[in-house]
Design an enzyme around this catalytic site. Structure first.
Site, PDB file in Angstrom:
ATOM      1  N   HIS A   1       0.813  -1.218   0.000  1.00  0.00           N
ATOM      2  CA  HIS A   1       0.000   0.000   0.000  1.00  0.00           C
ATOM      3  C   HIS A   1       0.846   1.269   0.000  1.00  0.00           C
ATOM      4  O   HIS A   1       0.368   2.325  -0.394  1.00  0.00           O
ATOM      5  CB  HIS A   1      -1.022  -0.030   1.138  1.00  0.00           C
ATOM      6  CG  HIS A   1      -2.172  -0.913   0.789  1.00  0.00           C
ATOM      7  ND1 HIS A   1      -2.187  -2.254   1.102  1.00  0.00           N
ATOM      8  CD2 HIS A   1      -3.288  -0.679   0.073  1.00  0.00           C
ATOM      9  CE1 HIS A   1      -3.290  -2.784   0.608  1.00  0.00           C
ATOM     10  NE2 HIS A   1      -3.980  -1.861  -0.010  1.00  0.00           N
TER      11      HIS A   1
ATOM     12  N   ARG B   1     -11.104   3.551  -1.164  1.00  0.00           N
ATOM     13  CA  ARG B   1     -10.707   2.607  -0.107  1.00  0.00           C
ATOM     14  C   ARG B   1     -11.126   3.193   1.245  1.00  0.00           C
ATOM     15  O   ARG B   1     -10.351   3.885   1.899  1.00  0.00           O
ATOM     16  CB  ARG B   1      -9.195   2.379  -0.145  1.00  0.00           C
ATOM     17  CG  ARG B   1      -8.694   1.584  -1.344  1.00  0.00           C
ATOM     18  CD  ARG B   1      -7.181   1.354  -1.244  1.00  0.00           C
ATOM     19  NE  ARG B   1      -6.721   0.303  -2.128  1.00  0.00           N
ATOM     20  CZ  ARG B   1      -6.251   0.499  -3.368  1.00  0.00           C
ATOM     21  NH1 ARG B   1      -6.190   1.704  -3.867  1.00  0.00           N
ATOM     22  NH2 ARG B   1      -5.825  -0.527  -4.096  1.00  0.00           N
TER      23      ARG B   1
ATOM     24  N   ARG C   1     -15.859   1.318  -1.474  1.00  0.00           N
ATOM     25  CA  ARG C   1     -15.687  -0.056  -0.985  1.00  0.00           C
ATOM     26  C   ARG C   1     -15.815  -0.054   0.532  1.00  0.00           C
ATOM     27  O   ARG C   1     -15.229   0.786   1.204  1.00  0.00           O
ATOM     28  CB  ARG C   1     -14.314  -0.574  -1.387  1.00  0.00           C
ATOM     29  CG  ARG C   1     -14.031  -1.951  -0.829  1.00  0.00           C
ATOM     30  CD  ARG C   1     -12.725  -2.486  -1.319  1.00  0.00           C
ATOM     31  NE  ARG C   1     -11.598  -1.881  -0.645  1.00  0.00           N
ATOM     32  CZ  ARG C   1     -10.323  -2.121  -0.981  1.00  0.00           C
ATOM     33  NH1 ARG C   1     -10.054  -2.912  -2.000  1.00  0.00           N
ATOM     34  NH2 ARG C   1      -9.339  -1.565  -0.334  1.00  0.00           N
TER      35      ARG C   1
ATOM     36  N   GLU D   1     -11.560 -10.620  -6.224  1.00  0.00           N
ATOM     37  CA  GLU D   1     -10.142 -10.599  -5.847  1.00  0.00           C
ATOM     38  C   GLU D   1      -9.706 -11.907  -5.205  1.00  0.00           C
ATOM     39  O   GLU D   1      -8.592 -12.015  -4.693  1.00  0.00           O
ATOM     40  CB  GLU D   1      -9.820  -9.399  -4.955  1.00  0.00           C
ATOM     41  CG  GLU D   1     -10.649  -9.257  -3.717  1.00  0.00           C
ATOM     42  CD  GLU D   1     -10.287  -7.992  -2.905  1.00  0.00           C
ATOM     43  OE1 GLU D   1      -9.249  -7.369  -3.160  1.00  0.00           O
ATOM     44  OE2 GLU D   1     -11.064  -7.675  -1.991  1.00  0.00           O
TER      45      GLU D   1
ATOM     46  N   ASN E   1      -4.630  -6.888  -7.411  1.00  0.00           N
ATOM     47  CA  ASN E   1      -3.532  -6.999  -6.434  1.00  0.00           C
ATOM     48  C   ASN E   1      -3.717  -8.258  -5.595  1.00  0.00           C
ATOM     49  O   ASN E   1      -2.802  -9.061  -5.422  1.00  0.00           O
ATOM     50  CB  ASN E   1      -3.487  -5.779  -5.507  1.00  0.00           C
ATOM     51  CG  ASN E   1      -3.521  -4.465  -6.270  1.00  0.00           C
ATOM     52  OD1 ASN E   1      -3.106  -4.427  -7.418  1.00  0.00           O
ATOM     53  ND2 ASN E   1      -4.008  -3.417  -5.652  1.00  0.00           N
ATOM     54  N   ASP E   2      -4.918  -8.411  -5.058  1.00  0.00           N
ATOM     55  CA  ASP E   2      -5.172  -9.606  -4.261  1.00  0.00           C
ATOM     56  C   ASP E   2      -5.409 -10.836  -5.138  1.00  0.00           C
ATOM     57  O   ASP E   2      -5.007 -11.940  -4.778  1.00  0.00           O
ATOM     58  CB  ASP E   2      -6.366  -9.382  -3.318  1.00  0.00           C
ATOM     59  CG  ASP E   2      -5.935  -8.636  -2.063  1.00  0.00           C
ATOM     60  OD1 ASP E   2      -4.883  -9.009  -1.499  1.00  0.00           O
ATOM     61  OD2 ASP E   2      -6.621  -7.698  -1.653  1.00  0.00           O
TER      62      ASP E   2
ATOM     63  N   ARG F   1       1.752 -10.546  -1.335  1.00  0.00           N
ATOM     64  CA  ARG F   1       2.008  -9.273  -2.022  1.00  0.00           C
ATOM     65  C   ARG F   1       2.934  -8.360  -1.235  1.00  0.00           C
ATOM     66  O   ARG F   1       3.411  -7.351  -1.747  1.00  0.00           O
ATOM     67  CB  ARG F   1       0.685  -8.560  -2.373  1.00  0.00           C
ATOM     68  CG  ARG F   1      -0.092  -8.066  -1.182  1.00  0.00           C
ATOM     69  CD  ARG F   1      -1.494  -7.635  -1.579  1.00  0.00           C
ATOM     70  NE  ARG F   1      -1.611  -6.210  -1.821  1.00  0.00           N
ATOM     71  CZ  ARG F   1      -2.767  -5.573  -1.934  1.00  0.00           C
ATOM     72  NH1 ARG F   1      -3.921  -6.235  -1.874  1.00  0.00           N
ATOM     73  NH2 ARG F   1      -2.822  -4.288  -2.146  1.00  0.00           N
TER      74      ARG F   1
ATOM     75  N   CYS G   1     -10.025  -2.549 -10.761  1.00  0.00           N
ATOM     76  CA  CYS G   1      -9.547  -1.438  -9.931  1.00  0.00           C
ATOM     77  C   CYS G   1      -8.200  -1.740  -9.284  1.00  0.00           C
ATOM     78  O   CYS G   1      -7.667  -0.910  -8.554  1.00  0.00           O
ATOM     79  CB  CYS G   1     -10.576  -1.056  -8.881  1.00  0.00           C
ATOM     80  SG  CYS G   1     -10.884  -2.356  -7.679  1.00  0.00           S
TER      81      CYS G   1
HETATM   82  C1  PEP Z   1      -6.906  -5.243  -5.058  1.00  0.00           C
HETATM   83  O1  PEP Z   1      -6.737  -6.172  -4.272  1.00  0.00           O
HETATM   84  O2  PEP Z   1      -6.574  -5.289  -6.255  1.00  0.00           O
HETATM   85  C2  PEP Z   1      -7.513  -3.987  -4.601  1.00  0.00           C
HETATM   86  C3  PEP Z   1      -7.880  -3.050  -5.452  1.00  0.00           C
HETATM   87  O3  PEP Z   1      -7.663  -3.794  -3.279  1.00  0.00           O
HETATM   88  P1  PEP Z   1      -6.460  -3.489  -2.252  1.00  0.00           P
HETATM   89  O4  PEP Z   1      -5.238  -3.183  -3.048  1.00  0.00           O
HETATM   90  O5  PEP Z   1      -6.902  -2.343  -1.403  1.00  0.00           O
HETATM   91  O6  PEP Z   1      -6.363  -4.765  -1.477  1.00  0.00           O
HETATM   92 MG    MG Z   2      -7.713  -6.166  -2.382  1.00  0.00          MG
END
Ligand code: PEP
Ligand code: MG
Length: 546
Positions: free
Chosen positions: A188, A296, A332, A431, A454-455, A465, A502
């Site tokens: 993040h 977020r 979200r 995700e 990402n997840d 990650r 996203c």
């Molecule tokens: C993701 O997981 O791609 C996402 C957009 O959420 P975050 O990065 O906040 O986990």
């Molecule tokens: Mg995520």
């Protein structure tokens, strides 16, 4: 000059002063003082500085979360002027010849014990406040000239790693770049740097931190992943030139403002932006995003020291919706847990937090938190075009429970005579591989999907990650991920739902054509990437065979 290298996670160049991020509590030592007047003057100066800081925070809070919630900072300013509190500090310096830090810390202890022992619950709550204001004075007392210089402006924040709750508390107007010893591209901190349009270099190694000092000039090149500490004139000139060219190149993209996201053969796509808080909306509008595809909301929780109230949340959501006018805003619900830890949630330490108690799992087992957020969201829906999206979905039954809770919240609002929009879109994040695989069952129950790459990448490829060591195994273009996205897109469309992306992959322009061919309806990216993706979309011709 010394040069260090890591991995650049956002292309930009920053020149500033090193500010080493420190988690250490200030240790208070009792010292014998001869010059009592000088010590009292130190307290006075630190107090004045604290009041000025609180005034600034108060004004920001007033703007962001409304008067009721900003009031606490007014109370703090009043407490700093309290005669009994100030007399206690002065008396101790005079009678015991102790240093200012020690006198403030003992006074804080005494006053907080006194407040805590009172019967009145309002007064009991002041115990934490008196500690808070005293810590502020102590911090201001302990700030030496060198640290002050490093904190003053244009900070290059250097840390071993930064958690989301640590990054959220940084003064973003002063942060010019992040450099971390560890960290990964999808952490993040990296996402935040992209949201802020500032360079970040991660994984420079632990030794780096031992070799730098606060206040030294450095240059961060987010393109090459290089950090030049104490640069020589030639390097400074070269990087200044590169920075100017970079800014110029980014400015050229501004010509695309107001233009459509349309391919050469006429296919359109929505390009929205991701935000972490109310302040980011400015950048969304400046970059001409069509809407907000991911707010977020957990960052509202991360920046607070206790659960944000329904009113606080309502004010924040309403502000975003009103600022966006008739453009869509997808918020979200809370995604706490894993790397986003919030102390007051008192979550247990877990062996595998990314696979643990996080996001919707917390919301469904602690419905009082979930309902407060949903009430705030539905109330805010009367002020714009709202979509609500739920993170970390793995099953149909979770979605059934979520929809039941939404219905209860709406019924309660109606019986309280509180307005909300009937047109709120409901969607889920795709995700987890489970959500993608059963997307045919989930799609009929929602208005939209939003793929969290990402997840989805971490869970599909079994790649943490947060772990920079395994980044080379973490191929975000892996066929498995692209197939899951395509499968979700087909299932969404078969069932009349729309689908967006996203996660960070949405901004990867080497995949824009692939996503368009899959029929993705929306890409939601950091505000600074909106025009770059638009530029890419406008260069693609889908009528040509791929
Ligand atoms: C993701 O997981 O791609 C996402 C957009 O959420 P975050 O990065 O906040 O986990
Ligand atoms: Mg995520």
């Amino acid at each position: 000059m010394r040069i260090y290298t890591g991995k650049g996670v956002y292309g930009a160049i920053a020149i500033g002063k090193i500010s080493i991020f420190s988690r250490q509590q200030i240790a208070i030592t009792k010292l014998h003082i001869e010059d009592i007047d000088a010590e009292k003057a130190r307290v006075q100066a630190a107090k004045e500085k604290s009041i000025a800081q609180l005034q600034e925070i108060y004004e920001k809070a007033l703007k962001d979360v409304g008067e009721a919630n900003a009031q606490i900072f007014e109370i703090h300013m009043m407490m700093l002027e309290d005669d009994d509190y100030n007399d206690s500090i002065s008396d101790m310096i005079e009678s015991k010849h102790v240093n200012a830090e020690y006198a403030v810390s003992v006074t804080a202890e005494n006053f907080s014990e006194m407040f805590a022992s009172m019967d009145d619950s309002y007064m009991q709550a002041r115990a934490a406040d008196v500690k808070d204001i005293s810590n502020r004075i102590i911090r201001n007392l302990s700030m030496d000239a060198e640290s002050e210089n490093a904190m003053s402006d244009k900070m290059i924040v250097c840390a071993d790693d930064l958690s989301p709750s640590e990054t959220i508390l940084l003064d973003k107007d002063k942060v010019y770049a992040f450099v971390t010893a560890y960290g990964s591209s999808n952490s993040h901190t990296a996402i935040l740097a992209r949201n802020m349009n500032i360079p970040a270099v991660i994984g420079v190694g632990e030794a780096f931190l031992n070799k730098i000092k606060n206040g030294i000039t450095a240059i961060v090149d987010g393109y090459t992943g290089e950090i030049f500490v104490d640069p020589d004139n030639e390097t400074l000139e070269r990087l200044e030139k590169k920075q100017a060219e970079d800014i110029q190149k980014k400015k050229l993209l501004l010509d695309l403002k107001g233009k459509e996201n349309i391919t050469l053969d006429g296919t359109k796509i929505n390009i929205y932006a991701n935000i972490g808080g109310v302040d980011d909306v400015k950048s969304v509008l400046e970059n001409d995003a069509g809407g907000i595809g991911l707010f977020r909301s957990e960052f509202l929780y991360l920046e607070n020291s206790s659960y944000p109230t329904e009113e606080e949340q309502f004010n924040a959501y309403k502000k975003v919706l009103e600022s966006m006018g008739n453009k869509k805003v997808i918020i979200r619900t809370l995604d706490i847990g894993a790397d986003k830890q919030v102390d007051y949630f008192e979550l247990d330490k877990e062996q595998n937090p990314a696979l643990g108690y996080r996001a919707i799992r917390i919301c469904l087992t602690r419905p009082e938190i979930f309902k407060t957020q949903l009430r705030a969201l539905y109330r805010a829906s009367a002020y714009g075009k709202l979509g609500i999206m739920f993170p970390m979905i793995t099953s149909v039954s979770e979605l059934i429970q979520i929809k039941e809770i939404c219905d209860i919240v709406k019924t309660e609002l109606s019986s309280d005579g509180i307005a909300y929009s009937e047109d709120v879109e409901l969607g889920i994040m795709i995700e987890t591989p489970a959500a993608a695989i059963i997307s045919d069952r989930l799609a009929p129950m929602v208005d939209f999907f939003s793929v969290g790459t990402n997840d989805l990448t971490q869970y599909t490829l079994a790649c943490d990650r947060q772990n920079s060591k395994i980044e080379s195994f973490c191929d975000t273009h892996h066929e498995a991920i692209l197939r899951l996205i395509e499968m979700s897109a087909q299932n969404a469309h078969k069932n009349g739902a729309w689908i967006g992306i996203c996660g960070e992959l949405a901004a990867d322009t080497t995949l824009t054509e692939t996503f368009l061919r899959m029929g993705i309806d929306e890409l939601s990216v950091s505000p600074g990437f909106v025009l770059k993706v638009r530029d890419k979309v406008r260069s693609i011709d889908l009528s040509k065979k791929d």
